[in-house]
Every structure is written in C-alpha cells, then in structure tokens.
Design a protein around this motif. Sequence first.
Motif, PDB file in Angstrom:
ATOM      1  N   MET A  88     -23.032   7.634  11.422  1.00 15.07           N
ATOM      2  CA  MET A  88     -23.034   8.736  10.460  1.00 15.07           C
ATOM      3  C   MET A  88     -21.649   9.385  10.429  1.00 15.07           C
ATOM      4  SD  MET A  88     -26.641  10.611  11.426  1.00 15.07           S
ATOM      5  CE  MET A  88     -28.148   9.669  11.662  1.00 15.07           C
ATOM      6  N   ASN A  89     -20.979   9.248   9.296  1.00 18.80           N
ATOM      7  CA  ASN A  89     -19.676   9.878   9.163  1.00 18.80           C
ATOM      8  C   ASN A  89     -19.769  11.283   8.581  1.00 18.80           C
ATOM      9  OD1 ASN A  89     -18.034   7.744  10.183  1.00 18.80           O
ATOM     10  ND2 ASN A  89     -18.475   6.601   8.316  1.00 18.80           N
ATOM     11  N   ARG A  90     -20.918  11.607   7.998  1.00 18.89           N
ATOM     12  CA  ARG A  90     -21.155  12.964   7.506  1.00 18.89           C
ATOM     13  C   ARG A  90     -22.658  13.236   7.610  1.00 18.89           C
ATOM     14  NH1 ARG A  90     -18.082  16.532   4.906  1.00 18.89           N
ATOM     15  NH2 ARG A  90     -16.467  14.963   4.479  1.00 18.89           N
ATOM     16  N   ILE A  91     -23.017  14.315   8.278  1.00 14.62           N
ATOM     17  CA  ILE A  91     -24.424  14.676   8.414  1.00 14.62           C
ATOM     18  C   ILE A  91     -24.882  15.346   7.120  1.00 14.62           C
ATOM     19  CG2 ILE A  91     -26.121  15.987   9.728  1.00 14.62           C
ATOM     20  CD1 ILE A  91     -24.821  13.725  11.311  1.00 14.62           C
ATOM     21  N   LEU A  92     -25.957  14.857   6.536  1.00 16.65           N
ATOM     22  CA  LEU A  92     -26.468  15.426   5.294  1.00 16.65           C
ATOM     23  C   LEU A  92     -27.754  16.199   5.541  1.00 16.65           C
ATOM     24  CD1 LEU A  92     -25.959  12.527   2.709  1.00 16.65           C
ATOM     25  CD2 LEU A  92     -24.409  14.419   3.280  1.00 16.65           C
ATOM     26  N   PHE A  93     -27.888  17.298   4.797  1.00 16.81           N
ATOM     27  CA  PHE A  93     -29.083  18.121   4.874  1.00 16.81           C
ATOM     28  C   PHE A  93     -29.797  18.115   3.527  1.00 16.81           C
ATOM     29  CE2 PHE A  93     -25.864  20.395   7.583  1.00 16.81           C
ATOM     30  CZ  PHE A  93     -26.382  19.969   8.806  1.00 16.81           C
ATOM     31  N   GLU A  94     -31.111  18.190   3.573  1.00 17.68           N
ATOM     32  CA  GLU A  94     -31.878  18.449   2.364  1.00 17.68           C
ATOM     33  C   GLU A  94     -31.630  19.907   1.970  1.00 17.68           C
ATOM     34  OE1 GLU A  94     -33.470  16.261   0.703  1.00 17.68           O
ATOM     35  OE2 GLU A  94     -33.847  14.610   2.103  1.00 17.68           O
ATOM     36  N   PRO A  95     -31.633  20.214   0.668  1.00 17.21           N
ATOM     37  CA  PRO A  95     -31.387  21.607   0.248  1.00 17.21           C
ATOM     38  C   PRO A  95     -32.323  22.609   0.916  1.00 17.21           C
ATOM     39  CG  PRO A  95     -31.277  20.141  -1.647  1.00 17.21           C
ATOM     40  CD  PRO A  95     -31.749  19.300  -0.496  1.00 17.21           C
ATOM     41  N   ASP A  96     -33.599  22.227   1.095  1.00 12.67           N
ATOM     42  CA  ASP A  96     -34.546  23.190   1.670  1.00 12.67           C
ATOM     43  C   ASP A  96     -34.439  23.310   3.189  1.00 12.67           C
ATOM     44  OD1 ASP A  96     -35.649  20.793   2.478  1.00 12.67           O
ATOM     45  OD2 ASP A  96     -37.523  21.029   1.370  1.00 12.67           O
ATOM     46  N   GLU A  97     -33.546  22.536   3.803  1.00 17.29           N
ATOM     47  CA  GLU A  97     -33.317  22.672   5.243  1.00 17.29           C
ATOM     48  C   GLU A  97     -32.313  23.784   5.545  1.00 17.29           C
ATOM     49  OE1 GLU A  97     -33.999  18.364   7.352  1.00 17.29           O
ATOM     50  OE2 GLU A  97     -32.161  18.574   6.155  1.00 17.29           O
ATOM     51  N   ILE A  98     -31.633  24.275   4.525  1.00 14.38           N
ATOM     52  CA  ILE A  98     -30.630  25.322   4.715  1.00 14.38           C
ATOM     53  C   ILE A  98     -31.253  26.673   4.386  1.00 14.38           C
ATOM     54  CG2 ILE A  98     -28.356  26.163   4.036  1.00 14.38           C
ATOM     55  CD1 ILE A  98     -27.663  23.298   3.206  1.00 14.38           C
ATOM     56  N   VAL A  99     -31.348  27.530   5.385  1.00 15.43           N
ATOM     57  CA  VAL A  99     -31.933  28.855   5.227  1.00 15.43           C
ATOM     58  C   VAL A  99     -30.921  29.891   5.714  1.00 15.43           C
ATOM     59  CG1 VAL A  99     -33.825  30.383   5.865  1.00 15.43           C
ATOM     60  CG2 VAL A  99     -34.259  27.930   5.571  1.00 15.43           C
ATOM     61  N   ASP A 100     -30.543  30.784   4.809  1.00 17.57           N
ATOM     62  CA  ASP A 100     -29.559  31.827   5.146  1.00 17.57           C
ATOM     63  C   ASP A 100     -28.277  31.229   5.714  1.00 17.57           C
ATOM     64  OD1 ASP A 100     -31.312  33.828   4.317  1.00 17.57           O
ATOM     65  OD2 ASP A 100     -32.219  33.993   6.309  1.00 17.57           O
ATOM     66  N   THR A 150     -20.315  17.843   7.151  1.00 19.16           N
ATOM     67  CA  THR A 150     -21.676  17.916   6.643  1.00 19.16           C
ATOM     68  C   THR A 150     -21.679  17.917   5.119  1.00 19.16           C
ATOM     69  OG1 THR A 150     -21.696  20.331   6.653  1.00 19.16           O
ATOM     70  CG2 THR A 150     -22.443  19.222   8.659  1.00 19.16           C
ATOM     71  N   GLY A 151     -22.867  17.870   4.556  1.00 22.19           N
ATOM     72  CA  GLY A 151     -23.041  17.952   3.116  1.00 22.19           C
ATOM     73  C   GLY A 151     -24.504  18.181   2.807  1.00 22.19           C
ATOM     74  N   VAL A 152     -24.793  18.510   1.554  1.00 16.94           N
ATOM     75  CA  VAL A 152     -26.172  18.697   1.119  1.00 16.94           C
ATOM     76  C   VAL A 152     -26.474  17.629   0.078  1.00 16.94           C
ATOM     77  CG1 VAL A 152     -25.494  20.423  -0.616  1.00 16.94           C
ATOM     78  CG2 VAL A 152     -27.861  20.298   0.171  1.00 16.94           C
ATOM     79  N   ILE A 153     -27.604  16.982   0.200  1.00 15.10           N
ATOM     80  CA  ILE A 153     -27.960  15.897  -0.707  1.00 15.10           C
ATOM     81  C   ILE A 153     -27.985  16.409  -2.141  1.00 15.10           C
ATOM     82  CG2 ILE A 153     -29.800  14.304  -1.376  1.00 15.10           C
ATOM     83  CD1 ILE A 153     -30.497  14.043   1.573  1.00 15.10           C
ATOM     84  N   GLY A 154     -27.213  15.752  -2.984  1.00 18.67           N
ATOM     85  CA  GLY A 154     -27.091  16.157  -4.374  1.00 18.67           C
ATOM     86  C   GLY A 154     -26.102  17.274  -4.611  1.00 18.67           C
ATOM     87  N   GLY A 155     -25.382  17.692  -3.561  1.00 17.87           N
ATOM     88  CA  GLY A 155     -24.482  18.825  -3.701  1.00 17.87           C
ATOM     89  C   GLY A 155     -23.111  18.593  -3.095  1.00 17.87           C
ATOM     90  N   LEU A 156     -22.544  19.662  -2.542  1.00 18.86           N
ATOM     91  CA  LEU A 156     -21.177  19.656  -2.036  1.00 18.86           C
ATOM     92  C   LEU A 156     -21.106  19.198  -0.576  1.00 18.86           C
ATOM     93  CD1 LEU A 156     -20.011  23.092  -3.515  1.00 18.86           C
ATOM     94  CD2 LEU A 156     -19.691  20.807  -4.519  1.00 18.86           C
ATOM     95  N   PRO A 186     -29.057   0.614   2.027  1.00 15.22           N
ATOM     96  CA  PRO A 186     -28.022   1.534   2.527  1.00 15.22           C
ATOM     97  C   PRO A 186     -26.621   1.133   2.074  1.00 15.22           C
ATOM     98  CG  PRO A 186     -29.551   0.943   4.280  1.00 15.22           C
ATOM     99  CD  PRO A 186     -29.848   0.026   3.139  1.00 15.22           C
ATOM    100  N   GLN A 187     -26.365  -0.168   1.984  1.00 11.23           N
ATOM    101  CA  GLN A 187     -25.047  -0.642   1.567  1.00 11.23           C
ATOM    102  C   GLN A 187     -24.772  -0.276   0.104  1.00 11.23           C
ATOM    103  OE1 GLN A 187     -23.035  -1.873   3.825  1.00 11.23           O
ATOM    104  NE2 GLN A 187     -24.635  -1.826   5.380  1.00 11.23           N
ATOM    105  N   LEU A 188     -25.787  -0.386  -0.742  1.00  6.42           N
ATOM    106  CA  LEU A 188     -25.602  -0.039  -2.148  1.00  6.42           C
ATOM    107  C   LEU A 188     -25.272   1.438  -2.298  1.00  6.42           C
ATOM    108  CD1 LEU A 188     -28.490  -2.082  -3.820  1.00  6.42           C
ATOM    109  CD2 LEU A 188     -26.078  -2.707  -3.592  1.00  6.42           C
ATOM    110  N   GLN A 191     -23.168   7.331   5.826  1.00  8.65           N
ATOM    111  CA  GLN A 191     -22.136   6.399   6.273  1.00  8.65           C
ATOM    112  C   GLN A 191     -20.846   6.592   5.470  1.00  8.65           C
ATOM    113  OE1 GLN A 191     -21.721   4.105   8.702  1.00  8.65           O
ATOM    114  NE2 GLN A 191     -19.687   3.709   7.865  1.00  8.65           N
ATOM    115  N   CYS A 192     -20.980   6.739   4.144  1.00  4.39           N
ATOM    116  CA  CYS A 192     -19.782   6.775   3.297  1.00  4.39           C
ATOM    117  C   CYS A 192     -19.283   8.191   3.035  1.00  4.39           C
ATOM    118  CB  CYS A 192     -20.047   6.060   1.975  1.00  4.39           C
ATOM    119  SG  CYS A 192     -21.113   6.973   0.838  1.00  4.39           S
ATOM    120  N   GLY A 193     -20.087   9.200   3.347  1.00  2.00           N
ATOM    121  CA  GLY A 193     -19.647  10.577   3.142  1.00  2.00           C
ATOM    122  C   GLY A 193     -19.938  11.132   1.759  1.00  2.00           C
TER     123      GLY A 193
END
Length: 260
Positions: free
Chosen positions: A1-13, A40-46, A96-98, A139-141
């Motif tokens: 994992m080169n960047r940990i991603l969070f689901e939007p609803d996992e981020i609270v405050d 880090t990053g948020v799926i579908g976001g920044l 995952p490769q795609l 993997q790709c960030g």
Amino acid sequence: MNRILFEPDEIVDGVATVGGVRAEHILGVLHGEVGQPLKTGVIGGLVGTSEIAAVSAPGERPRVSVRVCHDTPAPAPWIDLVLAPPRPRVMKRLLPQLAALGVGRIVLVGARKVEKDFWGATLLKEEIYRPLLVEGLMQCGATVLPELLVRRNFRRFLDEELNMLFPNSDRIVAHPYATPNKPCPAKHPSSAPNTSVPLCLCVNPGTKPRPLLAIGPEGGWTDNEVELLEAHGFRRFSLGPRILRTDTAAIALIAVIGAN
C-alpha cells in the motif's frame, strides 16, 4: 500500500479510525507511531499527507486513528476497457492491476469463448470485486474507483450502449492477427509493434475522451466478433504474433498505449 485510502464515511470530525489489513500495514510495515506522517486519501476524493493520531497498544487488535489532511487531486483514470472475462481466478488477479494502471470503466462482455460458468462467479458481486479495485488504487496512489459493468449480450451492448457509454472515444481492439502497419513517423521503426493502428493515433493519458480498448477472452475473439467491433469503429491493434494470457495482454496493451 503506497497510500492508505479511507471510505468517506470513515472520516468523522477530521479523523479516520481503521482496523484490519490497513491498520496491520500501518503498524507492521510502516511501523506507524503517533505523530508520524502518512500518505492517505479518500475514495473518490482528494489525497494528502495526514498524521497518525493514535495507535492500539501492543497485544491489542490493530487499530489506528489518523488525523486526515486531503488537499490534492489524485491521478485521474485515462483509459476504459471492454473485456471478455477470463477465468475467475485470473480475473481476481487482474482487477487490482487494472485499477492501478488507470482504467476508469470496465465493461465485462459476453463472447463465444468466455466460459459460461464465469457469469455465476461470486467475483461479480460488488462486495467481492470492490476491495480488489481499492487494493489497486492504494498501490498506485489514486482514488477514483473504476466502474464495473456486466453486459452478457455482446451484440446488444455494441448496438445499444457503446455510443452512449463511450461517445467519440478512440476505439482499439486487441487482436494478434492484425496486419502490419507503417510505424508512427515519430517513432523509430524498430520500436513499433506489429499493429494496424498507428501508435501516434492512440490518445495520451490525461486527454479526453479516454481511449477504449477491447480485449478478448483467453481463446481470442472470433472473426465475427472482430468484424462486429470494427463495424462499430474499433481498429485492430497487435503486440505481435504471440498469443498472451488475458492478464498479461491487458497489462502490456495498456502500458504500450499509455506510452504513446
């Protein structure tokens, strides 16, 4: 994992708390500690550089809290794919490769040589394939999750949905029996693969509309299927006379198109 991603609803405050494989990776591979920066990053976001706010104690179930800071756009998808799916275990390895390579939309289509039992595979359930796509993004960030569509009727998809889903796309069908074509003038002749599509006509990453690549099943497209694709604006593209496995061919083709 080169960047940990969070689901939007996992981020609270402004804080995301995760367990499972992500927490295990942060603690066991990255040796995460409180105050340590984390990509880090948020799926579908920044995306951005966040900070570890808390970690579980030794011997406890792995758990990590991250104070997020996402302020940068992630790499955008640059290519779409029409794919006659291979066997489920190959498909599981390929997804995952795609995602990592920048595919934005994957349409799984029926073809004569697709194994019929594929369509009943559990892999087609979103709860199964989505984590595989997220794995590729980490993997790709990147953060933009590929859209996966299933269209078993090949002809109906071409006639009724192709132009709606992929208007004005540069359409390429992978076919090892494409006739040789003159290499792109910008390329040295020895660097151009055996292809009926000049490499200079392939759309570069970052331009719109995205190019659309069609890859056949393990046994290849039938002559009739290739003719149907050509009738809908696809041009033949070949890496040469070698017959490749679907996962090998997909990665190689996307890499070649992206480099031109």
